[in-house]
Write an enzyme that holds these catalytic residues in place. Structure first.
Site, PDB file in Angstrom:
ATOM      1  N   SER A 135     -42.904  36.557  27.484  1.00 30.05           N
ATOM      2  CA  SER A 135     -42.496  35.260  28.037  1.00 30.05           C
ATOM      3  C   SER A 135     -43.667  34.632  28.765  1.00 30.05           C
ATOM      4  O   SER A 135     -44.547  35.342  29.277  1.00 30.05           O
ATOM      5  CB  SER A 135     -41.336  35.461  29.025  1.00 30.05           C
ATOM      6  N   TYR A 148     -35.775  39.174  35.651  1.00 31.63           N
ATOM      7  CA  TYR A 148     -36.206  38.838  34.290  1.00 31.63           C
ATOM      8  C   TYR A 148     -37.713  38.601  34.263  1.00 31.63           C
ATOM      9  O   TYR A 148     -38.421  39.140  33.399  1.00 31.63           O
ATOM     10  CB  TYR A 148     -35.466  37.595  33.799  1.00 31.63           C
TER      11      TYR A 148
END
Length: 243
Positions: A135, A148
């Site tokens: 990410s 996350y």
């Protein structure tokens, strides 16, 4: 990696980026196996793409990861590409009720599962490529998704190490680094204003054709190239209204 003639296992292939990859890899004349927790989502994909092979599997459970590997080793021993795509995202604060329990689910799915699957699937003699989906938040955290963001920073670091450690095995490790995209990750409607998955898929496949091993797009491209001051500025922009 070569883009055609592969047999590819994509975790979390029933929706979002995983579904986009499934569709594109099929178009490129590959055999695709997808796994996920929801049988209904897998069935929908199989209806759209009858050639897709599906397997229900909760990757947060260690025994199911072992079962997935054993099934592949028995029935599809020619799998040569593993795509560690499955991930979950919780928007939460540290003092929220249930924070730790929700954090554990992110850690088990986003860290334990791909690390374990990597250790399992390198046992396949046919394996020559691993694609890890990290990410843009690997580089700068978004504090509304604190765990996350941290799991993706871990996975980014692990991927860099794996690229080095698996060279002697002739296994190519590719990092796919998406920004926020218009998916249901974290909840429906949270990313409606983000770019469509199709734009990301088109961009990263061009990068694959160019032989790149760090695949970026938009925000993630900027963060992958950013220096400390740019990362700090991005953190302040992302989190100025967080909390």
């Amino acid at each position: 990696m070569k883009l055609t003639g592969n047999k590819i296992l994509i975790t979390g292939g029933g929706s979002g980026i995983g579904l986009g990859l499934t569709e594109r890899f099929i178009q490129e004349n590959n055999t695709v196996i997808i796994c996920g927790r929801r049988a209904s989502a897998l069935e929908e994909v199989a209806t759209r793409f009858p050639a897709v092979i599906t397997r229900v599997c909760d990757l947060a459970v260690e025994a199911e990861r072992v079962g997935l590997y054993n099934w592949v080793a028995e029935h599809h021993p020619d799998v040569n590409v593993l795509v560690n795509n499955a991930g979950i995202q919780h928007w939460m604060k540290i003092d929220d009720p249930g924070f730790y329990e929700r954090a554990k689910t992110e850690i088990s799915t986003n860290i334990e599962a791909p690390v374990h699957l990597t250790a399992l699937f390198v046992q396949l003699a046919s394996l020559d490529t691993i694609i890890n989906v990290t990410s843009g938040l690997s580089f700068v955290p978004f504090t509304k998704v604190p765990v996350y963001s941290a799991t993706k920073a871990f996975f980014h670091s692990f991927t860099r190490s794996a690229q080095y450690l698996l060279q002697s095995r002739n296994i190519e490790v590719i990092e796919m680094i998406p920004p926020a995209l218009n998916t249901d990750l974290g909840g429906k409607g949270l990313h409606d204003a983000a770019p469509p998955v199709s734009d990301f898929i088109n961009a990263i496949f061009q990068q694959l054709k160019d032989g790149k091993t760090a695949l970026t797009f938009g925000f993630s491209e900027a963060m992958a190239k950013a220096g400390p001051e740019e990362v700090t500025a991005a953190f302040n922009r992302l989190n100025g209204h967080a909390g």
